[in-house]
Enzyme design. Structure first.
Site, PDB file in Angstrom:
ATOM      1  N   ARG A 180       0.953  -1.293  -0.112  1.00 56.02           N
ATOM      2  CA  ARG A 180       0.029  -0.092   0.141  1.00 56.02           C
ATOM      3  C   ARG A 180       0.949   1.126  -0.094  1.00 56.02           C
ATOM      4  O   ARG A 180       1.956   1.398   0.798  1.00 56.02           O
ATOM      5  CB  ARG A 180      -0.871   0.187   1.168  1.00 56.02           C
ATOM      6  N   HIS A 211      -7.783   0.665  -6.140  1.00 59.07           N
ATOM      7  CA  HIS A 211      -7.910   0.152  -4.829  1.00 59.07           C
ATOM      8  C   HIS A 211      -8.560  -1.244  -5.084  1.00 59.07           C
ATOM      9  O   HIS A 211      -9.804  -1.515  -4.804  1.00 59.07           O
ATOM     10  CB  HIS A 211      -8.608   0.784  -3.751  1.00 59.07           C
ATOM     11  N   GLN A 234     -10.593  -3.767  -2.361  1.00 55.75           N
ATOM     12  CA  GLN A 234     -11.751  -3.127  -1.932  1.00 55.75           C
ATOM     13  C   GLN A 234     -13.057  -3.417  -2.813  1.00 55.75           C
ATOM     14  O   GLN A 234     -14.040  -3.659  -2.686  1.00 55.75           O
ATOM     15  CB  GLN A 234     -11.886  -1.728  -1.923  1.00 55.75           C
ATOM     16  N   ASP A 258     -16.702   8.318  -0.397  1.00 54.05           N
ATOM     17  CA  ASP A 258     -15.439   8.036   0.059  1.00 54.05           C
ATOM     18  C   ASP A 258     -15.091   9.429   0.612  1.00 54.05           C
ATOM     19  O   ASP A 258     -15.629  10.442   0.222  1.00 54.05           O
ATOM     20  CB  ASP A 258     -14.403   7.788  -1.092  1.00 54.05           C
ATOM     21  N   CYS A 276     -16.121   2.873   1.540  1.00 51.85           N
ATOM     22  CA  CYS A 276     -14.993   1.808   1.791  1.00 51.85           C
ATOM     23  C   CYS A 276     -14.436   1.969   3.239  1.00 51.85           C
ATOM     24  O   CYS A 276     -13.905   0.907   3.585  1.00 51.85           O
ATOM     25  CB  CYS A 276     -13.843   2.089   0.811  1.00 51.85           C
ATOM     26  N   ARG A 307     -14.052  -7.488   2.965  1.00 55.21           N
ATOM     27  CA  ARG A 307     -12.613  -7.334   2.602  1.00 55.21           C
ATOM     28  C   ARG A 307     -11.733  -8.826   3.193  1.00 55.21           C
ATOM     29  O   ARG A 307     -10.962  -9.129   2.283  1.00 55.21           O
ATOM     30  CB  ARG A 307     -11.816  -6.247   3.573  1.00 55.21           C
TER      31      ARG A 307
HETATM   32  N1  NVA Z   1      -9.450   7.267  -1.192  1.00 61.71           N
HETATM   33  C1  NVA Z   1      -9.118   6.956   0.189  1.00 61.71           C
HETATM   34  C2  NVA Z   1      -9.550   5.372   0.272  1.00 61.71           C
HETATM   35  C3  NVA Z   1      -9.291   4.963   1.777  1.00 61.71           C
HETATM   36  C4  NVA Z   1      -9.545   3.499   1.746  1.00 61.71           C
HETATM   37  C5  NVA Z   1      -7.549   7.004   0.657  1.00 61.71           C
HETATM   38  O1  NVA Z   1      -6.795   6.941  -0.351  1.00 61.71           O
HETATM   39  O2  NVA Z   1      -7.520   7.730   1.433  1.00 61.71           O
HETATM   40  N1   CP Z   2     -10.877   0.490   3.188  1.00 65.41           N
HETATM   41  C1   CP Z   2      -9.898   0.257   3.620  1.00 65.41           C
HETATM   42  O1   CP Z   2      -8.723   0.130   2.861  1.00 65.41           O
HETATM   43  O2   CP Z   2      -9.528   0.635   4.721  1.00 65.41           O
HETATM   44  P1   CP Z   2      -8.173   0.953   5.445  1.00 65.41           P
HETATM   45  O3   CP Z   2      -7.705   2.201   4.817  1.00 65.41           O
HETATM   46  O4   CP Z   2      -8.532   0.824   6.692  1.00 65.41           O
HETATM   47  O5   CP Z   2      -7.470  -0.315   5.211  1.00 65.41           O
END
Ligand code: NVA
Ligand code: CP
Length: 330
Positions: A108, A135, A138, A231, A272, A316
């Site tokens: 990530r 992502h 997800q 989101d 998400c 998930r």
């Molecule tokens: N768009 C958000 C998704 C988190 C799961 C981010 O990248 O912070």
């Molecule tokens: N939805 C998601 O990816 O959650 P986290 O950022 O907590 O992993």
């Protein structure tokens, strides 16, 4: 057609065929059923998965850790503060080291090129646990959740993503909907419209599957949605843009009124997570004190009967477990 995903990376749904996505969703449903019945496999016995995080996570990390453990595997968590990654050696060198030690790598972080480079140089499957532009794990969980709640094929469903339509979730949805022949509307302000390159990328897939992927700032285009998804307005790393985002995105906050505009009394609310829906968090409260209401959804909608956000969170784990079992399982 027999699907065999052994040895495959999972960097984006664009790399997967509709049949392969179907296979992962079916496997996840089976693993979920097995777990409810107290049946755990051991297909990841002796498999070690690296979890490499350059951004924070609650669900993704937990899903990988518990998913691997329940199938007899083990994980190592590394972040960039407590490893040399990204600081003292190149991604290529780190990838080669990881490939000698681990059976798979979850990553990530920021650029999509990092997951691609890890896959190129490690020689083991790499899983995209979120980048700035995608992502995919997800979306697997979200497709599974849609199928659990709506009694029609994915190809007959319409999903509306509301908010920052240039973000990783919106793009991941475009890829997932294109592959599964769905209707997808990215609904947000023109200033935050998706990159044309992303729309161009999905266009040939849509032509093949019959999917429709469009951008709109017109609320009339959310009519007939089966699910409204949102989101946070400023993704990880974009916190400095909160003032601008609040200005642009407040009209796109998910409210009861917005859901009514779909004309579907059974419309699902999806997110998400993590979500700003009240002022219980330090960040939402702090921003409010500065004059910015960063809530992308009202508390009423978030807590309503049509909200399936915690089903998505649970799924998930089942879907991520399916990805690991399919790609490195015995
Ligand atoms: N768009 C958000 C998704 C988190 C799961 C981010 O990248 O912070
Ligand atoms: N939805 C998601 O990816 O959650 P986290 O950022 O907590 O992993």
């Amino acid at each position: 057609m027999t699907v065999n995903l052994k040895g495959r990376s999972f960097l984006t749904l664009m790399d997967y065929s509709p049949e392969e996505i179907r296979y992962l969703l079916d496997l996840a449903a089976k693993l979920k059923k097995d777990r409810a019945a107290g049946v755990f496999g051991d297909s990841l016995r002796g498999r070690n998965v690296l979890l490499l995080f350059e951004k924070t996570s609650t669900r993704t990390r937990s899903a990988f850790e518990v998913g691997a453990t329940q199938e007899g595997g083990s994980v190592t968590f590394l972040d960039n503060r407590n490893s040399q990654f990204g600081k003292k050696e190149s991604i290529e060198d780190s990838a080669k080291v990881f490939g000698r030690i681990y059976d798979a790598i979850e990553y990530r972080g920021f650029e999509q090129s990092v997951v691609e480079d890890l896959a190129k140089h490690s020689g083991v499957p790499v899983y995209n646990g979120l980048t700035d532009v995608d992502h995919p794990t997800q979306i697997l969980a979200d497709l599974m959740t849609l199928e659990e709640h709506i009694d029609k094929p994915l190809g007959d469903m319409k999903v509306v993503f509301c908010g920052d339509t240039r973000n990783n979730m919106s793009y991941a949805w475009m890829y997932g909907c294109a592959k599964m022949g769905m209707t997808f509307v990215a609904y947000g302000p023109p200033e935050l419209a998706p990159d044309q390159a992303v729309l161009d990328r999905v266009a040939p897939v849509c032509a093949q599957t019959g999917a429709k992927v469009t951008f709109s700032s017109d609320i009339a285009d959310i009519a007939g949605a089966d699910a409204v998804y949102t989101d946070i307005w400023a993704s990880m790393g974009e916190e400095a843009q909160i003032p601008d985002r609040v200005k642009l995105l407040s009209p796109y906050k998910v409210t009861d009124g917005l859901l009514e505009a779909t004309g579907n009394p059974d419309v699902l609310f999806m997110h998400c997570l993590p979500a700003f829906h009240d002022f219980e968090t330090e960040m939402a409260r702090g921003q409010y004190e500065l004059g910015y209401d960063i809530r992308e959804v009202t508390d009423e909608v978030f807590r309503s009967a049509r909200s399936v956000v915690f089903d998505e969170a649970e799924n998930r784990m089942h879907t991520i477990k399916a990805v690991m079992v399919a790609t490195i399982g015995r």
